[in-house]
Design a protein around this motif. Structure first.
Motif, PDB file in Angstrom:
ATOM      1  N   ARG A 169      19.469   9.359  41.099  1.00 29.39           N
ATOM      2  CA  ARG A 169      19.239  10.673  40.486  1.00 29.39           C
ATOM      3  C   ARG A 169      20.004  10.791  39.166  1.00 29.39           C
ATOM      4  O   ARG A 169      19.493  11.353  38.195  1.00 29.39           O
ATOM      5  CB  ARG A 169      19.661  11.772  41.454  1.00 29.39           C
ATOM      6  CG  ARG A 169      19.422  13.195  40.923  1.00 29.39           C
ATOM      7  CD  ARG A 169      19.694  14.260  41.968  1.00 29.39           C
ATOM      8  NE  ARG A 169      18.730  14.184  43.037  1.00 29.39           N
ATOM      9  CZ  ARG A 169      18.995  13.745  44.249  1.00 29.39           C
ATOM     10  NH1 ARG A 169      20.227  13.331  44.553  1.00 29.39           N
ATOM     11  NH2 ARG A 169      18.054  13.701  45.160  1.00 29.39           N
ATOM     12  N   THR A 173      18.125  11.472  35.747  1.00 28.80           N
ATOM     13  CA  THR A 173      18.528  12.686  35.049  1.00 28.80           C
ATOM     14  C   THR A 173      19.028  12.362  33.643  1.00 28.80           C
ATOM     15  O   THR A 173      18.705  13.063  32.673  1.00 28.80           O
ATOM     16  CB  THR A 173      19.613  13.419  35.841  1.00 28.80           C
ATOM     17  OG1 THR A 173      19.101  13.761  37.138  1.00 28.80           O
ATOM     18  CG2 THR A 173      20.056  14.692  35.139  1.00 28.80           C
ATOM     19  N   TRP A 178      16.659  16.342  35.216  1.00 33.35           N
ATOM     20  CA  TRP A 178      16.680  16.371  36.678  1.00 33.35           C
ATOM     21  C   TRP A 178      15.303  16.597  37.292  1.00 33.35           C
ATOM     22  O   TRP A 178      15.016  16.133  38.396  1.00 33.35           O
ATOM     23  CB  TRP A 178      17.657  17.432  37.174  1.00 33.35           C
ATOM     24  CG  TRP A 178      17.227  18.854  36.907  1.00 33.35           C
ATOM     25  CD1 TRP A 178      17.465  19.589  35.792  1.00 33.35           C
ATOM     26  CD2 TRP A 178      16.483  19.695  37.786  1.00 33.35           C
ATOM     27  NE1 TRP A 178      16.925  20.846  35.911  1.00 33.35           N
ATOM     28  CE2 TRP A 178      16.309  20.938  37.127  1.00 33.35           C
ATOM     29  CE3 TRP A 178      15.941  19.529  39.057  1.00 33.35           C
ATOM     30  CZ2 TRP A 178      15.621  21.997  37.703  1.00 33.35           C
ATOM     31  CZ3 TRP A 178      15.255  20.583  39.650  1.00 33.35           C
ATOM     32  CH2 TRP A 178      15.111  21.807  38.961  1.00 33.35           C
ATOM     33  N   ASP A 181      13.366  13.551  38.459  1.00 36.58           N
ATOM     34  CA  ASP A 181      13.759  12.903  39.703  1.00 36.58           C
ATOM     35  C   ASP A 181      13.068  13.515  40.913  1.00 36.58           C
ATOM     36  O   ASP A 181      13.056  12.896  41.989  1.00 36.58           O
ATOM     37  CB  ASP A 181      15.282  12.975  39.885  1.00 36.58           C
ATOM     38  CG  ASP A 181      15.757  12.085  41.020  1.00 36.58           C
ATOM     39  OD1 ASP A 181      15.589  10.859  40.902  1.00 36.58           O
ATOM     40  OD2 ASP A 181      16.255  12.628  42.021  1.00 36.58           O
ATOM     41  N   GLN A 192      18.178  23.228  41.774  1.00 38.53           N
ATOM     42  CA  GLN A 192      18.565  22.384  40.658  1.00 38.53           C
ATOM     43  C   GLN A 192      19.899  21.749  40.996  1.00 38.53           C
ATOM     44  O   GLN A 192      20.869  22.439  41.305  1.00 38.53           O
ATOM     45  CB  GLN A 192      18.689  23.205  39.366  1.00 38.53           C
ATOM     46  CG  GLN A 192      19.150  22.382  38.168  1.00 38.53           C
ATOM     47  CD  GLN A 192      19.186  23.192  36.881  1.00 38.53           C
ATOM     48  OE1 GLN A 192      18.569  24.254  36.802  1.00 38.53           O
ATOM     49  NE2 GLN A 192      19.898  22.697  35.883  1.00 38.53           N
ATOM     50  N   LEU A 195      25.298  20.012  38.060  1.00 41.94           N
ATOM     51  CA  LEU A 195      25.758  19.060  37.053  1.00 41.94           C
ATOM     52  C   LEU A 195      27.170  19.444  36.647  1.00 41.94           C
ATOM     53  O   LEU A 195      27.398  20.500  36.063  1.00 41.94           O
ATOM     54  CB  LEU A 195      24.831  19.068  35.836  1.00 41.94           C
ATOM     55  CG  LEU A 195      25.172  18.084  34.720  1.00 41.94           C
ATOM     56  CD1 LEU A 195      25.060  16.649  35.222  1.00 41.94           C
ATOM     57  CD2 LEU A 195      24.260  18.302  33.514  1.00 41.94           C
ATOM     58  N   LEU A 453      24.711  14.832  42.716  1.00 46.39           N
ATOM     59  CA  LEU A 453      25.005  13.997  41.558  1.00 46.39           C
ATOM     60  C   LEU A 453      26.474  13.574  41.606  1.00 46.39           C
ATOM     61  O   LEU A 453      27.290  14.236  42.255  1.00 46.39           O
ATOM     62  CB  LEU A 453      24.739  14.759  40.248  1.00 46.39           C
ATOM     63  CG  LEU A 453      23.278  14.976  39.840  1.00 46.39           C
ATOM     64  CD1 LEU A 453      23.182  15.980  38.699  1.00 46.39           C
ATOM     65  CD2 LEU A 453      22.614  13.654  39.456  1.00 46.39           C
TER      66      LEU A 453
END
Length: 780
Positions: A169, A173, A178, A181, A192, A195, A453
Motif C-alpha cells: 500500500r 500510495t 491511496w 491501492d 482513507q 498517513l 501504512l
C-alpha cells in the motif's frame, strides 16, 4: 462416503523400555493411517503423541524446528546463514514463565511430555538406524533432540497480517495515491488510510528480504547443499490474497438437521505440500479424549472434538503487524530518534553453528518496537517490525491446549479468552445442542491511527494495550439455525467503528455460497456438509456472467460469438472437465482483471500490485457509471468483450480449436511437492487435475502464470455431534510423511474425488479397523 473396510491385516509391533513413561501407551493406527493413542494419564498420552509424530513425520518436524529456530546452517552449510539470522530475529524472546502461563495450566507439562516423546523416538532410532527416514540419508545429517521451549519460541511458521499489505500500500500510495491501492485491496469498512505526518513512503526495493526469509516456506533448489529459496509468499493468486490463506467452517443446529443433532464442518486452507501441514490424531486418557487435526510439531489438536464439544476454525484476518520507520543518527547509525532524544538499538550477538566450517557470530538488532529488518545507511533510515508475535501467548495454535478438556460450549468460549494467534473464527457445538461462533486473537489498540501504512518510530505511534476478548464479535444459538465463516467481512453492522480489528478482508464468494446452500433446506446431514465442502459453484462467476446478458456480438466476430455461447450456457460450476470453466478462469485471471486494473489505475501502476481485489472489481463492473465515469457502461462492455475475445483465442492456443474438448482440469493442477522432490521425483504427489477456483467453497486459487493451485483444504472434517463415530475426514496426500509407509499417499485420490474416510472415536469402532498396533512400555 466410502464404506469402511472390515478387518484389515494387523501388523503388530511391540517396543519396550521407553524411558520417561509412567505407564503403558498403545498407539493403534487405523486403516486410514489415523493414530489412536491410549494411555493411563494425559501426560503419557502427550508423550505418545510426540513419539508418534516423530514416527510418522520426523523429517517434516525436524525441518520445522531447524527453520523456526534458525539452525539450518548447522546441517546445510554457510549458504543458510542469512535465513537462520532472519528466523532468529522473529523468535519469542520474552518471559518464558508468562509464555507458558498464557496457554493455560497444562500447557507446559503437555509440551514437555510431547517433546520427551519425540526424543524417546530418537533414542529408539539409535538402536534401529534402518528406520531413519530416507531424507536424512539424502541430505547427510541426523535429526536433533528437542527442548519444550523450542515449540513455543518459534513464531515465524504462523499466519500474521498485515506487514506485506502495508508495504505494498505504501508503494502504490507513493506512486499513484491511496485510492489506486483500492484496486488491489478494498477496505471494509471504507476509509482513507491514515498517513503519518512526515512519513516517507518511498521504501527500499529489498526492504522485505529479511522478513520473507524468516516467514516464507523452505524450498530446496538444485544440489541438497545449495541455498534454500523462498516460496512466493507475497505474490497475488488470481484475486485471492495468498497471505490470508483462507478456510471454511460452519455449524448447523439440530433444529435444521435430519437427526436433531448439530453438525460441524471445518476445512482450513493452507499451501499444499507432501507431507500435509495437518495431521489427524486421537488422544485418549482419563480426563482427556480428543480427536481431530493439528500440526505434527505441536501438542494437542486444533479442530475436532473431545466427546462433549466439537470445534473448528477459519482465519479471522486481524491486523497484528506494523512497520516502523526510523531516522538514524548520521554519526552513529545504531541510534534512532525517539521523541526529543536518541535511543540505541539493542544488539544481540548470537553464535551460529555451520556445517564444515567454523562457527559464525552474527548480530541481531532490535528497537523498542521489534527486530530491525533493513537499514538504509545512505538515507539514514532503519525499518523494524512490531508484531503481537513478541507478546506472551501468541505461538500459533497453541491456544487450543486450553480448550481440549472443555465440557460444554460455555467452557469452550471461556477457554478462548486466552487465544493469541493467529486470529480465528471459532465455531463450536456441544452435545446439549448449543452452537456458536466466536472471533478471537490479540489485536493492538492504535489510538488515532489505523495500521494501514508504515508509521514513524519516533514515539507518536504507539500501541495502547490490546482489545479484550469481549471486544470481539460472537453469536450463540443464532435464530437462523446455523453460522458460517469463510474469512469474509463479518463484523456486525453495529460494531463500534473505533475497534480497529481489521480493514482487509478476502472475497465473500465462498461465504455467499455456503449460506445459500445452508438456507436451502432444514434436513441437513453429514453427507450434505461433505458435498458443500467440495462444492465448485462460483457465485463470483454468476455475477460476472450476468454482465454479459445484454451483449450481442458483431457478426464478423466469431471468436466473441463462440465465447459468449459457451459461457452463457454454463451453470458456473467449475468442474474438472468443464470447457466453460477453463474459458472463464483464463478470461478473469489473465485478461479481465488485468484489463480492469489498467482502466482504473494511472499508467505504470499495475506492476506495483501484488494482487487484484476480485470483489472490488465485480462491484465496479456492476456499477460502471459510478466507477468508470462518463460513458461508463459502454467502456465496461468494451472491456468485457475485448478481454473475453482475447481469452477465447488464448484457450484455443492452450487446449485446441475444438472447445468441446476443453477441460479446466487440463490447465488447473494441484501439486503437493516434497522438499526433496527435485532429488527424487517419486517423493512428490501430483500433479492432480482439479476444478474449482478461489471463489468456490472447494477453494482452489492459483497463480495465473501456470494455473497451479496454491492453497486449499488439505484436511476436511465433518462431525456428527454426539454420534461421533459417524464423523468423517480426509487428509491429503496421506497421514504419514515417511515415503516407505502405505499411508504416505493413500488418501490423495480420495481427496481429489471429494471422498472421505471415517473419523472413528469409540474404542470398539477403532478396534474393528486396526492396521497397526504399537505398544510403548515404561523402561524396566
Amino acid at each position: 462416503m466410502n464404506n469402511p473396510p472390515e478387518g484389515p491385516t494387523v501388523a503388530e509391533t511391540t517396543i519396550t523400555s521407553v524411558a520417561g513413561l509412567a505407564g503403558p501407551v498403545e498407539i493403534v493406527v487405523d486403516a486410514w493411517g489415523i493414530p489412536h493413542i491410549y494411555a493411563g494419564s494425559a501426560d503419557d498420552a502427550f508423550f505418545g503423541q510426540g513419539f508418534n509424530a516423530a514416527r510418522d513425520r520426523l523429517f517434516q518436524i525436524d525441518l520445522w524446528r531447524r527453520r523456526g529456530l534458525g539452525l539450518l546452517a548447522e546441517v546445510f552449510g554457510p549458504d543458510y546463514l542469512e535465513r537462520d539470522r532472519a528466523c532468529r530475529l522473529f523468535l519469542y524472546r520474552g518471559d518464558l514463565e508468562a509464555e507458558w502461563a498464557a496457554y493455560g495450566p497444562d500447557a507446559r507439562s503437555s509440551t514437555e511430555r510431547f517433546t520427551a516423546g519425540i526424543n524417546a523416538y530418537l533414542d529408539w532410532l539409535d538402536g534401529h538406524p534402518e528406520a531413519l527416514p530416507p531424507e536424512f540419508g539424502l541430505l547427510g545429517y541426523r535429526p536433533a533432540r528437542w527442548r519444550p521451549e523450542d515449540v513455543v519460541r518459534v513464531r515465524s511458521h504462523g499466519i500474521a497480517l498485515n506487514l506485506l499489505h502495508e508495504v505494498t500500500r505504501a508503494r502504490v500510495t507513493h506512486a499513484a495515491g491511496w485510492e489506486a491501492d483500492l484496486v488491489r485491496q478494498a477496505l471494509r469498512p471504507a476509509r482513507q488510510p491514515h498517513l503519518a505526518e512526515g512519513i516517507d513512503l518511498e521504501l527500499p526495493d529489498d526492504l522485505l528480504r529479511t522478513f520473507d526469509l524468516a516467514t516464507t516456506p523452505l524450498v530446496f533448489s538444485g544440489d541438497p547443499r545449495a541455498p534454500l529459496t523462498s516460496a512466493a509468499g507475497t505474490t497475488g493468486v488470481a484475486g485471492i490474497d495468498a497471505t490470508a490463506e483462507g478456510s471454511n467452517n460452519w455449524v448447523v443446529a439440530g433444529s435444521r438437521t435430519a437427526t436433531g443433532r448439530p453438525i460441524l464442518a471445518s476445512d482450513p486452507h493452507r499451501a499444499y505440500a507432501t507431507p500435509s501441514l495437518r495431521y489427524l490424531t486421537h488422544l485418549s486418557a482419563p480426563g482427556l479424549d480428543v480427536i481431530g487435526a493439528g500440526e505434527p510439531a505441536l501438542p494437542g489438536v486444533t479442530l475436532g472434538h473431545n466427546g462433549q464439544v466439537a470445534f473448528g476454525f477459519t482465519i479471522f484476518p486481524i491486523d497484528v503487524q506494523d512497520l516502523y520507520v526510523y531516522d538514524l543518527d548520521p554519526d552513529d547509525p545504531a541510534r534512532y530518534r525517539y521523541g526529543d532524544d536518541w535511543e540505541t538499538m539493542r544488539v544481540e550477538r548470537e553464535t551460529f553453528q555451520v556445517r564444515d566450517a567454523a562457527p559464525r557470530q552474527l548480530d541481531l538488532a532490535f528497537t523498542r518496537h521489534g527486530p530491525v529488518i533493513h537499514v538504509d545507511l545512505a538515507r539514514h533510515r532503519a525499518y523494524a517490525v512490531r508484531a503481537t508475535w513478541f507478546e506472551p501467548g501468541t505461538g500459533a495454535y497453541l491456544g487450543s491446549l486450553a480448550y481440549l478438556r472443555a465440557r460444554d460450549a460455555q467452557e469452550f468460549r471461556t477457554a478462548l479468552r486466552g487465544w493469541g494467534s493467529p486470529g480465528e473464527n471459532h465455531v463450536y457445538a456441544d452435545v446439549t445442542g448449543t452452537i456458536g461462533w466466536k472471533a478471537a486473537g490479540l489485536v493492538p489498540r492504535r489510538p488515532g491511527w489505523d495500521g494501514l501504512l508504515p508509521v514513524p518510530g519516533d514515539g507518536r505511534y504507539e500501541w495502547d494495550g490490546f482489545y479484550a476478548p469481549e471486544h470481539f464479535p460472537e453469536v450463540v444459538d443464532p435464530a437462523e439455525g446455523f453460522v458460517a465463516t469463510a474469512n469474509q467481512y463479518n463484523l456486525p453492522t453495529d460494531f463500534p467503528a473505533d475497534r480497529q480489528l481489521s480493514y482487509e478482508w478476502p472475497d465473500t464468494s465462498r461465504h455467499h455460497r455456503i449460506v445459500e446452500v445452508l438456507r436451502g433446506g432444514d434436513r441437513h446431514g453429514v453427507e450434505d456438509s461433505a458435498r458443500l465442502q467440495t462444492d465448485r459453484r462460483s457465485p463470483a462467476a454468476q455475477q460476472v456472467l450476468a454482465l454479459l446478458d445484454k451483449i450481442r456480438p458483431d457478426g464478423d466476430d466469431p471468436a466473441l460469438a463462440a465465447a459468449l455461447t459457451l459461457v452463457r450456457d454454463w451453470d458456473a460450476v467449475e468442474e474438472v472437465d468443464s470447457p466453460a470453466a477453463a474459458l472463464y478462469e483464463v478470461w478473469v485471471s489473465r485478461h479481465l482483471l488485468p484489463g480492469y486494473a489498467d482502466e482504473m489505475l494511472p499508467p505504470g501502476t499495475r506492476p506495483l500490485l501484488d494482487l487484484i481485489d476480485q470483489a472490488a472489481a465485480r462491484a465496479a463492473l456492476a456499477d460502471p457509471d459510478r466507477r468508470f465515469g462518463a460513458d461508463g457502461e459502454q467502456r465496461r462492455d468494451l472491456l468485457l468483450t475485448s478481454t473475453l475475445r482475447s481469452a477465447y483465442e488464448e484457450v484455443e492456443r492452450l487446449l485446441g480449436r475444438d472447445s468441446r474438448t476443453w477441460a479446466w482440469g487440463d490447465l488447473h493442477h494441484n501439486h503437493q511437492p516434497h522438499p526433496l522432490g527435485f532429488l527424487d521425483p517419486t517423493l512428490d504427489v501430483g500433479p492432480i487435475r482439479v476444478g474449482g477456483s478461489g471463489t468456490t467453497v472447494n477453494a482452489a486459487p492459483y497463480f495465473p502464470e501456470d494455473f497451479v493451485q496454491t492453497i486449499g483444504a488439505s484436511v476436511r472434517v465433518v462431525m456428527d455431534v454426539g454420534e461421533w463415530d459417524n464423523s468423517i475426514c480426509v487428509n491429503t496426500p496421506g497421514q504419514s510423511g515417511d515415503p516407505r509407509s502405505p499411508h504416505y499417499r493413500d488418501l490423495a485420490e480420495r481427496w481429489a474425488r471429494g471422498e472421505y474416510v471415517p473419523m472413528l472415536y469409540s474404542r470398539a469402532a477403532v478396534e474393528r479397523h486396526v492396521a497397526a498396533r504399537i505398544r510403548l512400555l515404561p523402561q524396566g
